[in-house]
Design an enzyme around this catalytic site. Structure first.
Site, PDB file in Angstrom:
ATOM      1  N   SER A 198       0.843  -1.187   0.000  1.00 35.36           N
ATOM      2  CA  SER A 198       0.000   0.000   0.000  1.00 35.36           C
ATOM      3  C   SER A 198       0.888   1.249   0.000  1.00 35.36           C
ATOM      4  O   SER A 198       1.700   1.417  -0.900  1.00 35.36           O
ATOM      5  CB  SER A 198      -0.972  -0.041   1.177  1.00 35.36           C
ATOM      6  N   GLU A 323      -8.952  -4.332  -4.608  1.00 36.83           N
ATOM      7  CA  GLU A 323      -8.294  -3.666  -3.491  1.00 36.83           C
ATOM      8  C   GLU A 323      -9.276  -2.970  -2.551  1.00 36.83           C
ATOM      9  O   GLU A 323      -9.188  -3.105  -1.336  1.00 36.83           O
ATOM     10  CB  GLU A 323      -7.302  -2.629  -4.036  1.00 36.83           C
ATOM     11  N   HIS A 415      -7.907  -5.467  -0.286  1.00 37.65           N
ATOM     12  CA  HIS A 415      -6.677  -4.812   0.136  1.00 37.65           C
ATOM     13  C   HIS A 415      -6.115  -5.512   1.364  1.00 37.65           C
ATOM     14  O   HIS A 415      -6.854  -5.854   2.288  1.00 37.65           O
ATOM     15  CB  HIS A 415      -6.994  -3.351   0.464  1.00 37.65           C
TER      16      HIS A 415
END
Length: 492
Positions: A198, A323, A415
């Site tokens: 991320s 995500e 995610h």
């Protein structure tokens, strides 16, 4: 020697600033080999007082032996509630520290090194997560380091008379610490791979395109990398607005008078990751993050990559298939009567590309418009960006992957889902809320072993994308055969 050391509770290593005492962790029920953990080793002086908004200052030497038995203080305060990764906050001032996990401390083994940069939108996250323990990488002959850095406004906010990119400067000093000290822990300073997820993946890409960082690492692995490249103008606008809201001048003196809690309160409004904010991020990026300041970061990362910066460094990068579908999961009722083409328009898909996109993502639309919205945001923020970044690098060694295995909790690859597979820690805490009760160990073996191969030899074991834009796909049944990266062609 190692078999004798496993009988010892503690082990000591000499660093450039002083001696540190770590702890051996013996073989457990998982069958993992013994390794040593050195936690909370400071690489810089505490960023408080006059150093709060300054560039990091290397840690002054100490006398005697310093215990490195517990995680050090974290820049993250409290629980921001932005991630499903267990990332604890630890109070204290000495927040710039590293954690080293090694199978051979003090031995001249020269093992490859993984340096992990945590995510959290550049305003949250912690290197003290149990998932980031390097035990599995140690088992496979890789020394692992997790690093901390200043977050939010303290790390990335524009201040009139303060050095820019203070959090980036923290990354650089931590990597300098690795270059200077990792050999003492059995690592090879000439085989350092930086990796992150991320915002941490974005940090990896920023460093890859930063001329000043090139001597500090040799390979890069970006997981769901969120590249920001905040413009100098936007950074200044944000900094002036925050200072005005705080009622002070946008200077070190003015902002130093604002309590940390107040700064966190003011920045929270600008870093809320709801569906609306995520859609806006596709156009403007995160409000806090690495700034294209014309100095440390002389130009946007993609421009640097096109100019050949980092071209000699192998890169793996990828994303999960959905995500941020979690952010749109509750929007099903609201979207029920919205035509799919109109929805795409509201999410920024050009009119002449909507039909092609819907045709390519018919399987996603069949699961509902909320899922379609999440897929569009994912494609715009991550998956199209990966293809463009790969193209920017030209013939530079680059590999792409997709993580497609659907979580047993959410029913899609959300995610953070790939992180415990990368670290091979499916037996760790808080896995079930993210992955469900029975995540496949065989898949973790595939993801982790490819990472080890890349960190060790610079090749993860599948073909590079080339003009066909193919990628390794990690799903319920994995294979080395490349497949299409994703149905994102309509957005390129």
């Amino acid at each position: 020697m190692a078999s004798t050391q496993t009988q010892m509770k503690h082990v000591e290593v000499q660093t450039s600033a002083g001696r540190v005492r770590g702890r051996w962790r013996p073989t457990g029920e998982s069958g993992r080999a013994a390794s040593a953990a050195f936690l909370g080793i400071p690489f810089a002086e505490p960023p408080v007082g006059e150093l709060r908004f300054a560039a990091p200052v290397p840690k002054a030497p100490w006398t005697g032996v310093r215990d490195a038995l517990e995680f050090g203080p974290t820049a993250q305060r409290g629980d921001p509630g932005v991630t499903l990764i267990p990332e604890p906050s630890i109070p204290g001032e000495s927040t710039l520290n590293v954690n080293v996990f090694t199978p051979h401390p003090g031995e001249d083994e020269r093992l490859p090194v993984l340096v992990w940069i945590h995510g959290g939108g550049f305003f949250a996250g912690s290197p003290a997560s149990p998932w980031y323990d390097g035990r599995a990488f140690n088992r496979d002959g890789v020394v692992t380091v997790s690093i901390s850095y200043r977050l939010g406004f303290d790390g990335f906010g524009w201040i009139e008379d303060a050095p820019s990119n203070r959090g980036v400067r923290d990354w650089l000093l931590a990597l300098e610490w690795v270059q200077e000290n990792i050999a003492a822990f059995g690592g090879d300073p000439d085989r350092v791979t930086i990796a992150g997820q991320s915002a941490g993946g974005g940090a990896v890409l920023t460093l890859l395109g930063m001329p000043a960082a090139q001597h500090l690492f040799h390979r890069a692995y970006a997981i769901s990398g969120a590249l920001t490249d905040v413009s100098a103008e936007r950074a200044e606008e944000f900094g002036r607005r925050l200072a005005a809201d705080a009622g002070v001048a946008p200077t070190r003196e003015g902002l130093s008078a604002v309590p940390e809690e107040r700064i966190l309160e003011l920045q929270k409004k600008a870093t809320t990751l709801d569906a609306k904010a995520l859609d806006a991020m596709a156009e403007t990026g995160l409000p806090l993050g690495p700034i294209v300041d014309g100095d440390l970061i002389p130009r946007p990362t993609r421009e640097s990559l096109r100019a050949g910066v980092g071209a000699g460094k192998p890169l793996v990068m990828g994303a999960t298939d959905d995500e941020f579908s979690m952010a749109t999961a509750d929007a099903g009722s609201a979207l029920r009567w919205v035509p799919a083409r109109m929805l795409l328009g509201k999410l920024g898909v050009p009119k002449d590309r909507r039909s092609a996109y819907l045709a390519a993502n018919a399987d996603v639309l069949a699961k509902g418009k909320a899922r379609l919205a999440g897929r569009v945001i994912t494609d715009r923020l991550f998956r199209t960006a990966l293809l463009r970044l790969a193209a920017d690098r030209g013939d530079a060694p680059t590999w792409l992957y997709r993580f497609s295995w659907p979580s047993g909790s959410f029913g899609f690859a959300e995610h953070c889902i790939d992180v415990p597979f990368f670290f091979d820690c499916l037996d760790g805490p808080a896995i079930e809320p993210l992955a469900g009760p029975h995540p496949p160990q065989a898949l973790a073996d595939e993801v982790h072993s490819a990472a080890v191969a890349f960190i060790t030899d610079g090749d993860p074991g599948w073909p590079q994308p080339g003009a066909s834009r193919t990628a390794r796909v990690y799903d319920a049944v994995t294979t080395n055969m490349p497949r299409a990266f994703a149905a994102v062609e309509a957005l390129l």
